[in-house]
Design a protein around this motif. Structure first.
Motif, PDB file in Angstrom:
ATOM      1  N   MET A   1       7.947  17.841  -4.118  1.00  0.00           N
ATOM      2  CA  MET A   1       7.667  16.442  -4.258  1.00  0.00           C
ATOM      3  C   MET A   1       6.480  16.251  -5.191  1.00  0.00           C
ATOM      4  O   MET A   1       5.564  17.051  -5.199  1.00  0.00           O
ATOM      5  N   TYR A   2       6.512  15.163  -5.911  1.00  0.00           N
ATOM      6  CA  TYR A   2       5.419  14.879  -6.836  1.00  0.00           C
ATOM      7  C   TYR A   2       4.234  14.276  -6.099  1.00  0.00           C
ATOM      8  O   TYR A   2       4.382  13.585  -5.088  1.00  0.00           O
ATOM      9  N   ILE A   3       3.052  14.526  -6.635  1.00  0.00           N
ATOM     10  CA  ILE A   3       1.815  14.041  -6.009  1.00  0.00           C
ATOM     11  C   ILE A   3       1.738  12.510  -6.047  1.00  0.00           C
ATOM     12  O   ILE A   3       1.175  11.882  -5.148  1.00  0.00           O
ATOM     13  N   GLU A   4       2.334  11.897  -7.089  1.00  0.00           N
ATOM     14  CA  GLU A   4       2.297  10.436  -7.206  1.00  0.00           C
ATOM     15  C   GLU A   4       3.037   9.784  -6.048  1.00  0.00           C
ATOM     16  O   GLU A   4       2.611   8.755  -5.506  1.00  0.00           O
ATOM     17  N   PHE A   5       4.173  10.370  -5.637  1.00  0.00           N
ATOM     18  CA  PHE A   5       4.948   9.804  -4.534  1.00  0.00           C
ATOM     19  C   PHE A   5       4.185   9.920  -3.219  1.00  0.00           C
ATOM     20  O   PHE A   5       4.214   9.015  -2.386  1.00  0.00           O
ATOM     21  N   ILE A   6       3.486  11.043  -3.035  1.00  0.00           N
ATOM     22  CA  ILE A   6       2.715  11.232  -1.806  1.00  0.00           C
ATOM     23  C   ILE A   6       1.612  10.180  -1.706  1.00  0.00           C
ATOM     24  O   ILE A   6       1.386   9.590  -0.656  1.00  0.00           O
ATOM     25  N   ILE A   7       0.931   9.928  -2.822  1.00  0.00           N
ATOM     26  CA  ILE A   7      -0.136   8.917  -2.842  1.00  0.00           C
ATOM     27  C   ILE A   7       0.444   7.538  -2.526  1.00  0.00           C
ATOM     28  O   ILE A   7      -0.117   6.770  -1.739  1.00  0.00           O
ATOM     29  N   ILE A   8       1.573   7.207  -3.110  1.00  0.00           N
ATOM     30  CA  ILE A   8       2.205   5.904  -2.871  1.00  0.00           C
ATOM     31  C   ILE A   8       2.603   5.768  -1.405  1.00  0.00           C
ATOM     32  O   ILE A   8       2.374   4.733  -0.778  1.00  0.00           O
ATOM     33  N   TYR A   9       3.186   6.819  -0.806  1.00  0.00           N
ATOM     34  CA  TYR A   9       3.594   6.760   0.592  1.00  0.00           C
ATOM     35  C   TYR A   9       2.397   6.625   1.528  1.00  0.00           C
ATOM     36  O   TYR A   9       2.436   5.896   2.519  1.00  0.00           O
ATOM     37  N   ALA A  13       1.691   3.455   3.959  1.00  0.00           N
ATOM     38  CA  ALA A  13       1.477   3.629   5.396  1.00  0.00           C
ATOM     39  C   ALA A  13       0.184   2.949   5.836  1.00  0.00           C
ATOM     40  O   ALA A  13       0.125   2.314   6.894  1.00  0.00           O
ATOM     41  N   ILE A  14      -0.880   3.049   5.020  1.00  0.00           N
ATOM     42  CA  ILE A  14      -2.147   2.388   5.346  1.00  0.00           C
ATOM     43  C   ILE A  14      -1.980   0.874   5.332  1.00  0.00           C
ATOM     44  O   ILE A  14      -2.476   0.168   6.224  1.00  0.00           O
ATOM     45  N   LEU A  15      -1.250   0.350   4.361  1.00  0.00           N
ATOM     46  CA  LEU A  15      -1.008  -1.087   4.277  1.00  0.00           C
ATOM     47  C   LEU A  15      -0.237  -1.588   5.498  1.00  0.00           C
ATOM     48  O   LEU A  15      -0.568  -2.623   6.069  1.00  0.00           O
ATOM     49  N   ILE A  16       0.773  -0.855   5.918  1.00  0.00           N
ATOM     50  CA  ILE A  16       1.545  -1.243   7.101  1.00  0.00           C
ATOM     51  C   ILE A  16       0.668  -1.196   8.348  1.00  0.00           C
ATOM     52  O   ILE A  16       0.722  -2.090   9.199  1.00  0.00           O
ATOM     53  N   ALA A  17      -0.172  -0.173   8.475  1.00  0.00           N
ATOM     54  CA  ALA A  17      -1.052  -0.051   9.637  1.00  0.00           C
ATOM     55  C   ALA A  17      -2.039  -1.210   9.704  1.00  0.00           C
ATOM     56  O   ALA A  17      -2.279  -1.778  10.772  1.00  0.00           O
ATOM     57  N   VAL A  18      -2.617  -1.609   8.577  1.00  0.00           N
ATOM     58  CA  VAL A  18      -3.564  -2.727   8.550  1.00  0.00           C
ATOM     59  C   VAL A  18      -2.855  -4.029   8.909  1.00  0.00           C
ATOM     60  O   VAL A  18      -3.383  -4.859   9.658  1.00  0.00           O
ATOM     61  N   SER A  19      -1.646  -4.216   8.419  1.00  0.00           N
ATOM     62  CA  SER A  19      -0.889  -5.424   8.728  1.00  0.00           C
ATOM     63  C   SER A  19      -0.568  -5.508  10.219  1.00  0.00           C
ATOM     64  O   SER A  19      -0.689  -6.567  10.833  1.00  0.00           O
ATOM     65  N   VAL A  20      -0.163  -4.405  10.807  1.00  0.00           N
ATOM     66  CA  VAL A  20       0.131  -4.382  12.243  1.00  0.00           C
ATOM     67  C   VAL A  20      -1.137  -4.649  13.045  1.00  0.00           C
ATOM     68  O   VAL A  20      -1.123  -5.399  14.029  1.00  0.00           O
ATOM     69  N   PHE A  21      -2.254  -4.073  12.639  1.00  0.00           N
ATOM     70  CA  PHE A  21      -3.526  -4.308  13.327  1.00  0.00           C
ATOM     71  C   PHE A  21      -3.901  -5.786  13.282  1.00  0.00           C
ATOM     72  O   PHE A  21      -4.303  -6.367  14.287  1.00  0.00           O
ATOM     73  N   ASN A  22      -3.770  -6.421  12.100  1.00  0.00           N
ATOM     74  CA  ASN A  22      -4.088  -7.847  11.973  1.00  0.00           C
ATOM     75  C   ASN A  22      -3.173  -8.696  12.850  1.00  0.00           C
ATOM     76  O   ASN A  22      -3.607  -9.666  13.464  1.00  0.00           O
ATOM     77  N   LEU A  23      -1.899  -8.336  12.924  1.00  0.00           N
ATOM     78  CA  LEU A  23      -0.955  -9.082  13.750  1.00  0.00           C
ATOM     79  C   LEU A  23      -1.331  -8.963  15.224  1.00  0.00           C
ATOM     80  O   LEU A  23      -1.333  -9.954  15.958  1.00  0.00           O
TER      81      LEU A  23
END
Length: 104
Positions: A1-9, A13-23
């Protein structure tokens, strides 16, 4: 796997976690307010009732609001100045013909 894809994933995941926390925090706040007696509806504030004032000397229904020549003319035929607009008019008129201000 490319390093760019790992960074994006990882960032996704961090964005989803922050959104769930705010909700979750928003839901906790709203449930806490409901328990304390608050509601999501806006509270309507009304002004206190104004007491009725009775006109002691009511004007007749067909009275002219700006009567002219209501006072008899002074003997010297004088003039007066309006206290509101400084218009000069005959002293026998009760209201200023320019702005309608009553003569004092």
């Amino acid at each position: 796997m490319y390093i760019e894809f790992i960074i994006i994933y990882v960032l996704l995941a961090i964005l989803i976690a922050v959104s769930v926390f705010n909700l979750i925090m928003t839901l906790k706040k709203s449930s806490g307010k409901a328990e304390k007696g608050y509601s999501n509806q806006q509270q309507v504030v009304t002004a206190p009732p104004v007491p009725e004032t009775r006109n002691v000397n009511p004007a007749p229904q067909n009275a002219n609001l700006t009567p002219r020549n209501a006072n008899p003319a002074p003997q010297n035929g004088g003039v007066v100045f309006c206290t509101k607009c400084a218009h000069q008019y005959p002293a026998n008129e009760r209201f200023c013909p320019n702005c309608g201000q009553p003569r004092v």
